[in-house]
Design an enzyme around this catalytic site. Sequence first.
Site, PDB file in Angstrom:
ATOM      1  N   CYS A   1       0.879  -1.170   0.000  1.00  0.00           N
ATOM      2  CA  CYS A   1       0.000   0.000   0.000  1.00  0.00           C
ATOM      3  C   CYS A   1       0.913   1.214   0.000  1.00  0.00           C
ATOM      4  O   CYS A   1       1.568   1.507   0.998  1.00  0.00           O
ATOM      5  CB  CYS A   1      -0.899   0.000   1.233  1.00  0.00           C
ATOM      6  SG  CYS A   1      -1.934   1.485   1.389  1.00  0.00           S
TER       7      CYS A   1
ATOM      8  N   GLU B   1      -3.733   1.251  -5.721  1.00  0.00           N
ATOM      9  CA  GLU B   1      -2.746   0.301  -6.225  1.00  0.00           C
ATOM     10  C   GLU B   1      -2.638   0.493  -7.735  1.00  0.00           C
ATOM     11  O   GLU B   1      -3.594   0.926  -8.390  1.00  0.00           O
ATOM     12  CB  GLU B   1      -3.144  -1.146  -5.913  1.00  0.00           C
ATOM     13  CG  GLU B   1      -3.151  -1.514  -4.435  1.00  0.00           C
ATOM     14  CD  GLU B   1      -1.758  -1.604  -3.831  1.00  0.00           C
ATOM     15  OE1 GLU B   1      -0.771  -1.303  -4.557  1.00  0.00           O
ATOM     16  OE2 GLU B   1      -1.647  -1.946  -2.649  1.00  0.00           O
TER      17      GLU B   1
END
Length: 232
Positions: A2, A106
């Site tokens: 992340c 992402e």
Amino acid sequence: MCGRYRLSRRKQLIEEHCDIAPWDDDWSPRYNIAPTQPVPVIRQHPKEPVRQISTMRWGLVPHWAKDASGAARTINARSETAVTKPAFRDALRLRRCLIPGDGFYEWQKTGKQPFCFEVANGELFAFAGIWDHWRDPNRNSVGTCSILTTSPNAVTSPIHDRMPVILDPDSYDIWLDPGIRDVTTVSELLKPYAAPLMRSYPVSTRINHVANDDEECSARVELTQTQARLFL
């Protein structure tokens, strides 16, 4: 991993969701939080059942580190190996925290298209985090933190092979409890979030640039037919 996330709610909503006292620090909605930036972190008082919120730097620096040069590489900790890594093992056992958010980003490895991931319709949630205090060369204490990651669920796996650990609100007390030092107990919480409760959508490459931090960063964009075929 992340590497960027969003926390676009006002302070009052963060306080209500995480059951914390009024927060004194200034906070403006953020749409493109990046590594090494200051982020809100929630911990439990070590002697009282009270949750406290403060700001820490994203990128954990162990208290024993000589410098903070590795902070950008420790924004995430793999939940499967954190218990054995010197930088994370004590924090996982002794210094756990919640890191509130309402979306994360992402990039698909092929094509580098960014996607935003949300719980339900963008509701508030909390990442499983760990923290530490490090002293800079002037002996100032610097709070730092890391987000734990796990294997992907069905929503995130088409884009990336990892996802951040999102805790169920019913697990907040267990995760934060400083009296629980059995890593086996807390490790049971470090699992992929339920895919039916999540959604994802493509966003603009504006998110690639740290200087961009506004609502447009997380606005849905339409993919071209060529791009769309990559996700079929």
